[in-house]
Design an enzyme around this catalytic site. Structure first.
Site, PDB file in Angstrom:
ATOM      1  N   HIS A   1     -30.277   7.134  36.573  1.00  0.00           N
ATOM      2  CA  HIS A   1     -29.981   7.954  37.756  1.00  0.00           C
ATOM      3  C   HIS A   1     -30.009   9.451  37.417  1.00  0.00           C
ATOM      4  O   HIS A   1     -30.543   9.834  36.390  1.00  0.00           O
ATOM      5  CB  HIS A   1     -28.653   7.513  38.381  1.00  0.00           C
ATOM      6  CG  HIS A   1     -28.615   6.020  38.571  1.00  0.00           C
ATOM      7  ND1 HIS A   1     -29.131   5.396  39.672  1.00  0.00           N
ATOM      8  CD2 HIS A   1     -28.167   5.028  37.748  1.00  0.00           C
ATOM      9  CE1 HIS A   1     -28.989   4.082  39.536  1.00  0.00           C
ATOM     10  NE2 HIS A   1     -28.409   3.823  38.384  1.00  0.00           N
TER      11      HIS A   1
ATOM     12  N   GLU B   1     -22.013   7.283  38.337  1.00  0.00           N
ATOM     13  CA  GLU B   1     -22.738   6.617  37.248  1.00  0.00           C
ATOM     14  C   GLU B   1     -23.648   7.589  36.484  1.00  0.00           C
ATOM     15  O   GLU B   1     -23.733   7.555  35.263  1.00  0.00           O
ATOM     16  CB  GLU B   1     -23.568   5.458  37.826  1.00  0.00           C
ATOM     17  CG  GLU B   1     -24.369   4.702  36.776  1.00  0.00           C
ATOM     18  CD  GLU B   1     -25.267   3.620  37.377  1.00  0.00           C
ATOM     19  OE1 GLU B   1     -25.169   3.386  38.599  1.00  0.00           O
ATOM     20  OE2 GLU B   1     -26.051   3.025  36.622  1.00  0.00           O
TER      21      GLU B   1
ATOM     22  N   HIS C   1     -26.936   2.351  31.811  1.00  0.00           N
ATOM     23  CA  HIS C   1     -26.419   2.310  33.186  1.00  0.00           C
ATOM     24  C   HIS C   1     -24.956   1.881  33.194  1.00  0.00           C
ATOM     25  O   HIS C   1     -24.411   1.461  32.171  1.00  0.00           O
ATOM     26  CB  HIS C   1     -27.232   1.313  34.022  1.00  0.00           C
ATOM     27  CG  HIS C   1     -28.590   1.813  34.384  1.00  0.00           C
ATOM     28  ND1 HIS C   1     -28.921   2.279  35.631  1.00  0.00           N
ATOM     29  CD2 HIS C   1     -29.711   1.962  33.621  1.00  0.00           C
ATOM     30  CE1 HIS C   1     -30.170   2.680  35.636  1.00  0.00           C
ATOM     31  NE2 HIS C   1     -30.690   2.503  34.428  1.00  0.00           N
TER      32      HIS C   1
ATOM     33  N   GLU D   1     -25.927  -2.278  30.836  1.00  0.00           N
ATOM     34  CA  GLU D   1     -24.905  -1.981  31.841  1.00  0.00           C
ATOM     35  C   GLU D   1     -23.580  -1.942  31.087  1.00  0.00           C
ATOM     36  O   GLU D   1     -23.014  -2.970  30.716  1.00  0.00           O
ATOM     37  CB  GLU D   1     -24.869  -3.071  32.923  1.00  0.00           C
ATOM     38  CG  GLU D   1     -26.116  -3.146  33.773  1.00  0.00           C
ATOM     39  CD  GLU D   1     -26.175  -2.108  34.899  1.00  0.00           C
ATOM     40  OE1 GLU D   1     -25.291  -1.225  34.960  1.00  0.00           O
ATOM     41  OE2 GLU D   1     -27.115  -2.180  35.711  1.00  0.00           O
TER      42      GLU D   1
HETATM   43 ZN   LIG Z   1     -27.677   2.147  37.403  1.00  0.00          ZN
END
Ligand SMILES: [Zn+2]
Length: 475
Positions: free
Chosen positions: A300, A314, A367, A435
């Protein structure tokens, strides 16, 4: 968070498809009485005029010594990037829809290339400084090579330091005699043209003799057209025959590359170039990370905050953690390329391209997750549809295992297969997507908010990457 990735990929496809039908280059080159052939920026101005990026004034002059306003800069850069432009509603009180640059100004703002002042104004008639121009160019186009070049009047702590260094390194900008850059000086139209032309076409850069190839490649089209700009509608200079070995000097976001032999240089479409499959990096048995090119991809950024939770975005967590990872890998002797190191938006395709351009040997996308507040834990993804599937899973597994230490205290959600864009289309290098945890879960969020935790997580990821290269060495 990953749910919007396919949409982003589709939007990007539309953007690229639109670029392919852009208007053909105008054949009749304009000439300006105030830009004689002897003018210091004659060739560069004509190059941009022929590409409809800059135009003259209604009275037929170019006014090369006039200063560039922020609205003019938005328009010219917007055209160079093939952005939407037109007349549109904007977020700025001083830019009504009827204003000539309204579309491009909003484009610039959306892409985080040139934003307003934060007080609702864009400052359309304000003049642009040389350091602002450097920032705009490095946000709009990718430059990552830096060097020891410094200017006496550019402070190392200033926002523009890296941008000016990057552009000076590749010859897009040069300073004044005496080692000064003049960061606060307003930029003139002639100098603006110099910088944009040099950005688009390395032939115009300050020391083209210093142009260093970043790779070698072989032409795999029967006859590969060589053009004078990175665009299918640009003028065809000549062609390379099948099998020609070329030096690659730069690769652009739109898939084009600037290449050449000793007798011919120009732009070709990158799809018809074949690169050697594996970069030749000497291995050091005692340090499997030494010399490895590792691409770290903070998820992002810019207009895309990613998942939100407990006051965090995030995009910030991924960037902070990625920077720690970069530092640990660099310290261990690896060469790290970041897809972004500031709060900027990059398309997924651009991230893959940056990785490929860097000839990376591993791609690590970072992420943080979100669900409904109830889910928690760390999971690491790999893709099995591309040519690297076996190694992808190895890399993901090594990293996941390293993240499961008691100190990090995360639930093991496992190593999973997925088709996420950045790992699916990463055929040239092993890739994984981590993640770290769930930003909207109270327990995970308190960890993601902790700098000590993030640092430790980055350290563990670096160990997982090291495990992977160790495995390659022993394979
Ligand atoms: Zn993400």
């Amino acid at each position: 968070m990953i749910c919007k990735k396919i949409v982003a990929a589709c939007l990007l496809f539309i953007l690229v498809a639109t670029q392919c039908i852009s208007s053909p280059e105008s054949v009749s080159a304009a000439s300006f009485p105030d830009v004689p052939t002897s003018h210091r920026a004659y060739s560069e101005i004509m190059y941009l005029v022929n590409r409809d990026i800059v135009t003259g004034t209604p009275n037929g002059k170019f006014n090369p010594e006039d200063y560039v306003t922020r609205a003019e800069a938005a328009t010219m850069i917007g055209r160079a990037l093939n952005l939407q432009g037109g007349y549109r509603q904007t977020e700025y009180v001083d830019v009504p829809k009827s204003f000539y640059a309204s579309g491009y100004i909003q484009d610039m703002s959306d892409a985080k290339i040139l934003a307003g002042y934060g007080n609702g104004n864009f400052g359309v008639s304000d003049k642009l400084t040389r350091e602002q121009m450097a920032l705009i160019i490095t946000r709009a186009w990718s430059f990552w090579e830096t060097s020891g070049i410094t200017f006496t009047d550019v402070n190392v702590n200033s926002e523009s330091y890296i941008a000016i260094n990057k552009l000076a390194t590749v010859g897009v900008v040069s300073g004044y005699p005496g080692g000064k850059f003049g960061p606060k000086d307003f930029i003139k139209r002639a100098d603006f043209a110099l910088m944009v032309a040099r950005t688009l076409n390395p032939e115009y850069r300050k020391n083209p003799a210093d142009l260093q190839p970043i790779a070698q490649a072989t032409v795999i089209a029967d006859s590969l057209n060589v053009r004078n700009a990175p665009d299918a509608s640009a003028t065809r200079i000549s062609a390379f025959a099948y099998g020609t070995k070329v030096n690659v000097y730069s690769k652009l976001e739109n898939g084009w590359a600037y290449v050449g032999t000793s007798s011919l240089k120009g732009f070709v479409h990158g799809a018809y170039l074949k690169y050697p499959s594996t970069p030749t990096v000497p291995t050091d048995p005692s340090n499997p990370l030494k010399g490895k090119i590792i691409v770290v991809d903070p998820g992002h950024g810019g207009t895309d905050p990613g998942a939100l939770g407990y006051g965090m975005k995030e995009k910030d967590i991924t960037l902070i953690t990625s920077k720690y990872l970069r530092d640990y890998l660099t310290e261990a002797g690896a060469k790290v390329v970041m897809t972004r190191d500031t709060d900027i938006f990059h398309s997924l395709e651009k991230r893959v391209l940056i990785a490929n351009n860097a000839s990376g040997e591993a791609f690590i996308s970072i992420h943080a997750n979100a669900f409904n507040g109830t889910a928690n834990g760390t999971e690491t993804y790999y893709n099995e549809d591309n040519s690297k599937s076996v190694d992808n899973k190895k890399l993901a597994t090594y990293i996941q295992n390293r993240l499961l230490i008691p100190e990090l205290d995360m639930k093991d959600r496992g190593v999973k297969e997925a088709n996420f864009y950045v790992i699916r289309y990463q055929n040239k290098m092993t890739s994984t997507l981590i993640e770290l945890g769930f930003i909207d879960n109270k327990s995970d969020a308190s960890k993601l908010a902790s700098d000590t935790w993030r640092k430790k997580a980055a350290y563990q990821i670096h160990l997982g990457i090291k495990d992977y290269f160790q495995y390659l060495q022993n394979k």
